[in-house]
Design a protein around this motif. Sequence first.
Motif, PDB file in Angstrom:
ATOM      1  N   LEU A 174      34.170   4.060  23.727  1.00  0.00           N
ATOM      2  CA  LEU A 174      34.929   3.044  24.531  1.00  0.00           C
ATOM      3  C   LEU A 174      35.911   3.925  25.268  1.00  0.00           C
ATOM      4  O   LEU A 174      36.174   3.582  26.609  1.00  0.00           O
ATOM      5  N   GLU A 175      36.325   5.121  25.113  1.00  0.00           N
ATOM      6  CA  GLU A 175      37.215   5.780  25.986  1.00  0.00           C
ATOM      7  C   GLU A 175      36.343   6.490  26.970  1.00  0.00           C
ATOM      8  O   GLU A 175      36.746   6.603  28.243  1.00  0.00           O
ATOM      9  N   LEU A 226      43.277  -0.375  22.484  1.00  0.00           N
ATOM     10  CA  LEU A 226      42.052  -0.107  23.469  1.00  0.00           C
ATOM     11  C   LEU A 226      40.887  -0.863  22.770  1.00  0.00           C
ATOM     12  O   LEU A 226      39.989  -1.402  23.565  1.00  0.00           O
ATOM     13  N   LEU A 227      40.706  -0.782  21.469  1.00  0.00           N
ATOM     14  CA  LEU A 227      39.749  -1.357  20.519  1.00  0.00           C
ATOM     15  C   LEU A 227      39.746  -2.844  20.762  1.00  0.00           C
ATOM     16  O   LEU A 227      38.858  -3.491  21.015  1.00  0.00           O
ATOM     17  N   ALA A 250      29.477   0.225  20.775  1.00  0.00           N
ATOM     18  CA  ALA A 250      30.630   0.943  20.294  1.00  0.00           C
ATOM     19  C   ALA A 250      31.318   0.154  19.163  1.00  0.00           C
ATOM     20  O   ALA A 250      31.970   0.611  18.342  1.00  0.00           O
ATOM     21  N   LEU A 251      31.315  -1.224  19.517  1.00  0.00           N
ATOM     22  CA  LEU A 251      32.047  -2.347  18.617  1.00  0.00           C
ATOM     23  C   LEU A 251      31.434  -2.306  17.384  1.00  0.00           C
ATOM     24  O   LEU A 251      31.991  -2.495  16.300  1.00  0.00           O
ATOM     25  N   VAL A 293      39.330  -3.686  13.062  1.00  0.00           N
ATOM     26  CA  VAL A 293      40.717  -3.697  12.084  1.00  0.00           C
ATOM     27  C   VAL A 293      41.774  -3.359  12.867  1.00  0.00           C
ATOM     28  O   VAL A 293      42.946  -3.851  12.395  1.00  0.00           O
ATOM     29  N   PHE A 294      41.711  -2.356  13.806  1.00  0.00           N
ATOM     30  CA  PHE A 294      42.823  -2.080  14.489  1.00  0.00           C
ATOM     31  C   PHE A 294      42.775  -2.470  15.968  1.00  0.00           C
ATOM     32  O   PHE A 294      43.161  -1.910  17.070  1.00  0.00           O
ATOM     33  N   ALA A 295      42.410  -3.878  16.119  1.00  0.00           N
ATOM     34  CA  ALA A 295      42.449  -4.511  17.571  1.00  0.00           C
ATOM     35  C   ALA A 295      43.823  -4.723  18.003  1.00  0.00           C
ATOM     36  O   ALA A 295      44.241  -4.563  19.147  1.00  0.00           O
TER      37      ALA A 295
END
Length: 816
Positions: A687-688, A707-708, A744-745, A779-781
């Motif tokens: 994603l980066e 970012l996620l 990536a997701l 989980v870290f959205a």
Amino acid sequence: MNKNIISFVLSLVPLLCLCLDTDTLTSNITFRDSDTIISGGHVFKLGFFSPVNTTNRYLAVFYNVSEKTTVWIANRDRPLNDSSGTVTFSRNGNLVLTNGRNETLWSTNVTGTYPRNTSAQIQNNGNFVLSDTSTRSIIWESFSHPSDVFLPTMRISDNIYTGHKMVIPAWKNESDPEPGSWIGGLEALNVPQIFIWNNGRPYWRSGPWNGMILSGVPDMYSPYLALFSLWNDTTGTFYMTPHELRFLTRYSLNSTGNIETTMWNNQQRKWDVTWVAVQNECDVYQTCGPFGSCNIRDSPICSCTRGFEPVNNEEWESGNWTSGCARRRQLSCEQSNNTSGNRDGFLRLRFTKVPDFAERFPSSQPDVCRTRCMSNCSCIAYAHDSYIGCMSWSEPLVDFQMFNGVGIDLFLRLEASELDNHSDRMLVIIIPVVVGFAAISFVMIIAWFWNKRKGKRFAKSAIVFKDESEKANVEELPLFSFEILSNATNQFHENHLLGRGGFGFVYKGYLENGKVIAVKRLSTASGQGTEEFMNEVVVISKLQHRNLVRLIGCCVEGEEKMLIYEYMPNKSLDGCLFDPNHLSHKILDWKKRFSIIESIGRGLMYLHKDSILKIIHRDLKPSNVLLDEDWNPKISDFGMARIFGGNEDFDNTSRVVGTYGYMAPEYAMEGRFSEKSDVYSFGVLMLEIISGKKNTHYYNQELSLSLLGCAWKLWNEENCLNFVDQTIESSNFEGEIVRCIHIALLCIQEFPNERPSIQTILSMISREIINLQMPKQPVFAEKWNRSHVGTITTQRSSPVGYPCSNDLTITVLDGR
């Protein structure tokens, strides 16, 4: 009048049948130039077509999605010069192509007592078959008469007794499908291989088939395993066939003599070339002549191995290597005219495409191969592969190539004087013993004085280093003195500084021989001590792969601990991706970023699956990915890596190490790590790379998204292109970019069992797996803020800086 109408309607019945989605020709149908039939799954069509730059017409099987892409042609050497071609059934049941003058241009030409009542069908695998209508048995098929394309479920073959082959003949040129001078096929004698021949002369070969892969094709080692099958029957015929995949793929021999693997890109409606056989000069058969070694990374690419010299120095220096190399000294076995060969030895050449003309002997023990070769005076080299067994050579070695990190080890027979002689061996033994004794004495004296002043800390460190060195075989790793490295870096001058981190500093250095190196100098104040230093030595000294940074040596003097790596001129991916001046962004176009993603994945695949050790990196992030002069990525920094045993899948640790933002939830919260921990980090890294933004520095104030979370939201809204780095020209790669975000997701799913393995990820990226599962919300959205913290309190032992304002700390987290 009514009778005329009825007759006219009946005359249209055959034509009306062709308007339906039929896949079969029958005797009551006259098939004309404008007609087509389509396979049941709507994958292939049969019809007429014209190649580029010509109006000639050919009866062919082609793809429904790409009607200019043929897989089989009937009248390759007898084209129609107009649209008068018709296909009908003859009286004896054969299918016949005729022109306007009723001349036969092609026929299935089945002879013998076959039924007259036949039908022809285009199957969903691209095979065009002629069958007995009553029994449905196939009496002729296009797969037995190949054109230039090798399709899944199709077979090429070679009979080792009769020499009869089923081959793939290339087109004469791009406008003329008549068979040209290039042929691809299977050579099954001794150890099966794929060849390309030009007018009967070898041009390229795949290396031996080992039961899983073609061992002379580096790209097949990972991730393209198990794409082919090979078997033989009782008549001595060997068959090879590609596996049927879930997406359109084909292997074709083009008119310039190269095998290409192409896959259909449905988003861009075109064929993507995923692999070619001949990629450089070293891939051309016998480029360096007999006993010549080819290495594309060297300049010149051809060289003579130890114990050999060019046959013709003048030709060799001019770049003509075809005469090859010759031995400097005759083998002892040949001189003494016996078979013992006691004075001969073997030079180990690692990671090779083994030479042609191997003779095979089944054995699972490498020592058996060595013993058999040594006892046979005519044996000049041997190799062992766990699937093939022993391979040996008695003729001059030809088409011999050096690879980087993959391949088979070749053992070349040399006369003893060409190897280390007795006095050299004695020196090899004596010098380390003397130096080791002096070093240990010196360490003991220093340790005694140090213990008087500082206790036993340094002595303990020396013992740990000694013990761990034995585990890591550090004697195989060059040791550099502090003085050499100090001079190489101009006394560690700031002008030589490449970067810094929690471990200390990295400097650029120049050795006296001109070699450029990177020196990682651990700071005494670093949280990385002897344990992490030795861990990195233990791990990386055992690894070798094109996408892993290479460790050249180390230095331990007093409290100085340094690691010496190959120099990466384009520094870290971190510096290039997040450069505030965007100087590297023009270079990092989408093709380059996609290549970097795939190459990092291959490095991880090696760590998780293909290396002799199973390694979990535990700190994968952009700053730990270095870029060489060609912008190829190499994973670095193995100080936090963990080696797993063969039966281990996960482990727990009471000390969580790594970088916040790249750690999987189960690792950050519970200290539980596995291969899927690295997969999570890889997903964040993807994603980066796509967005050009750093996860730990990204914050969307309006939506409070990480970012996620941003990637998840835009993917859900089918608005992924707004997530992409603005400097990327993405219009031609939209489908590929969206697919990478999707992958990536899947990598950053909350639970490890919901994340794919790195092997599966690479298959998704390469489109070997075409259909992707739907991801769940990461989980870290959302970013943490005070409302998330609530009344939680923790012992403040290792604070973690974060863009959002909060008071949350993690007790056991060692952030870097």
